[in-house]
Each structure stands twice: as structure tokens, then as C-alpha cells.
Design a protein around this motif. Sequence first.
Motif, short mmCIF file in Angstrom:
data_model
loop_
_atom_site.label_atom_id
_atom_site.label_comp_id
_atom_site.label_asym_id
_atom_site.label_seq_id
_atom_site.Cartn_x
_atom_site.Cartn_y
_atom_site.Cartn_z
N CYS A 68 0.87 -1.18 0.00
CA CYS A 68 0.00 0.00 0.00
C CYS A 68 0.90 1.23 0.00
O CYS A 68 1.75 1.37 0.89
CB CYS A 68 -0.89 0.00 1.24
SG CYS A 68 -1.86 1.51 1.43
N THR A 69 0.73 2.07 -0.99
CA THR A 69 1.45 3.33 -1.02
C THR A 69 0.46 4.46 -0.78
O THR A 69 -0.59 4.52 -1.42
CB THR A 69 2.17 3.53 -2.36
OG1 THR A 69 3.13 2.49 -2.52
CG2 THR A 69 2.90 4.88 -2.41
N ALA A 70 0.79 5.34 0.15
CA ALA A 70 0.00 6.54 0.41
C ALA A 70 0.84 7.74 0.01
O ALA A 70 2.06 7.77 0.26
CB ALA A 70 -0.39 6.63 1.88
N PHE A 71 0.20 8.72 -0.63
CA PHE A 71 0.90 9.87 -1.20
C PHE A 71 0.10 11.13 -0.90
O PHE A 71 -1.09 11.20 -1.21
CB PHE A 71 1.04 9.67 -2.71
CG PHE A 71 1.67 10.81 -3.44
CD1 PHE A 71 3.05 10.95 -3.47
CD2 PHE A 71 0.90 11.73 -4.12
CE1 PHE A 71 3.65 12.00 -4.17
CE2 PHE A 71 1.48 12.79 -4.82
CZ PHE A 71 2.86 12.92 -4.84
N VAL A 72 0.74 12.12 -0.27
CA VAL A 72 0.06 13.39 -0.01
C VAL A 72 0.31 14.30 -1.21
O VAL A 72 1.45 14.48 -1.64
CB VAL A 72 0.49 14.03 1.33
CG1 VAL A 72 1.96 14.37 1.37
CG2 VAL A 72 -0.36 15.25 1.64
N LEU A 123 4.30 12.62 4.67
CA LEU A 123 3.85 11.45 5.42
C LEU A 123 5.05 10.75 6.02
O LEU A 123 6.11 10.66 5.39
CB LEU A 123 3.12 10.46 4.49
CG LEU A 123 1.79 10.92 3.91
CD1 LEU A 123 1.30 9.92 2.87
CD2 LEU A 123 0.75 11.11 5.01
N VAL A 124 4.88 10.25 7.24
CA VAL A 124 5.96 9.56 7.94
C VAL A 124 5.38 8.42 8.77
O VAL A 124 4.25 8.52 9.26
CB VAL A 124 6.74 10.56 8.83
CG1 VAL A 124 5.87 11.12 9.94
CG2 VAL A 124 7.99 9.94 9.39
N VAL A 125 6.13 7.34 8.87
CA VAL A 125 5.76 6.26 9.78
C VAL A 125 6.47 6.54 11.10
O VAL A 125 7.70 6.68 11.14
CB VAL A 125 6.18 4.87 9.22
CG1 VAL A 125 5.92 3.78 10.25
CG2 VAL A 125 5.43 4.59 7.92
N GLN A 126 5.67 6.66 12.16
CA GLN A 126 6.22 7.05 13.46
C GLN A 126 5.22 6.63 14.54
O GLN A 126 4.07 6.32 14.25
CB GLN A 126 6.46 8.56 13.50
CG GLN A 126 7.23 9.09 14.66
CD GLN A 126 8.52 8.34 14.94
OE1 GLN A 126 8.52 7.47 15.80
NE2 GLN A 126 9.57 8.63 14.21
N GLU A 127 5.65 6.67 15.75
CA GLU A 127 4.76 6.37 16.87
C GLU A 127 3.76 7.51 17.06
O GLU A 127 4.14 8.69 17.04
CB GLU A 127 5.58 6.18 18.15
CG GLU A 127 4.76 5.75 19.33
CD GLU A 127 5.59 5.45 20.57
OE1 GLU A 127 4.99 5.17 21.61
OE2 GLU A 127 6.83 5.49 20.50
N VAL A 151 0.90 5.90 10.70
CA VAL A 151 1.22 6.82 9.61
C VAL A 151 0.71 8.20 10.01
O VAL A 151 -0.49 8.37 10.30
CB VAL A 151 0.60 6.38 8.27
CG1 VAL A 151 1.00 7.36 7.16
CG2 VAL A 151 1.02 4.96 7.92
N LEU A 152 1.62 9.16 10.04
CA LEU A 152 1.26 10.52 10.39
C LEU A 152 1.39 11.43 9.18
O LEU A 152 2.40 11.39 8.47
CB LEU A 152 2.19 11.05 11.49
CG LEU A 152 2.28 10.25 12.78
CD1 LEU A 152 3.28 10.91 13.73
CD2 LEU A 152 0.91 10.13 13.45
#
Length: 129
Positions: free
Chosen positions: A33-37, A44-48, A109-110
Motif C-alpha cells: 500500500c502506497t499513500a501519497f500526499v 507522510l511519515v511512519v512514526q509512533e 502513519v502521520l
Amino acid sequence: MGFSVETESRLTTVDVTDRIAAAVPDDCESGTCTAFVEHTTAGLVVQEDEPRIRGDLESFLRDLVPDEGHAHDQLDGNADSHLRASLIGPDVTIPVENGELALGTWQSVLLVECDGPRTRTVSTTIVGD
């Protein structure tokens, strides 16, 4: 598939994990899955998704890129937003396993808003195996 995100301040984060997960079709057992702003002043960043790390991320970006003093500011006063977003990047790609996003225990995902408040558009693409 895509969705909109309303942001409330100039530099902030919004958890969009559930909205991205909703884009995975029921019949997709594995893939990516690719998410694109679709903007140059957000990323977009994967983070806590924990308030203190989100605040630390915002402080880090403010400290790294000054608010003023950039050439683009002569045009519309948001060069800092462009520079911050370029450090983050506009997309994330996440494996899909057993029909769900294969994120780690603390991963979310933030969306990182760098020029708000605004309405942002995030598009998603799913590629199944």
C-alpha cells in the motif's frame, strides 16, 4: 482511492493510519500500500502516534528549518514549509499481510502539516500479489 485531511495549525501531525488501512480491499491478502500526499508543503511519515514524540517531531522541524529568511518567502512566505516537507517526503509504502497493513506495534502513519491550517488530499494505491 483518496481522502481529505483537515489540519488546524501551521505545523502539526495527524494520524491517518485508519484511513489508509480502509483503502485495502477485502480481497487483498498480501501486497503493498502506497499513500501519497498531493501537496508540496505536507508529508507522510511512519512514526509512533504518541503526543510527546509528535511534539518532538514538530520541534525538530522548527529547529532544523528557520521560519524566515528564505528566497521563496518573497513569493508567498512559506519557504520553511516547503523545506520541512521536503525532508519528510510525500509518501510511505507499507506491506499488506493477511489483508491488513503490516505495521509494527508502535508504528502509525502521520500526516505532517507544514503550512496549515489546510485541507490536504492523500491518495492510496494498493498492489496485490
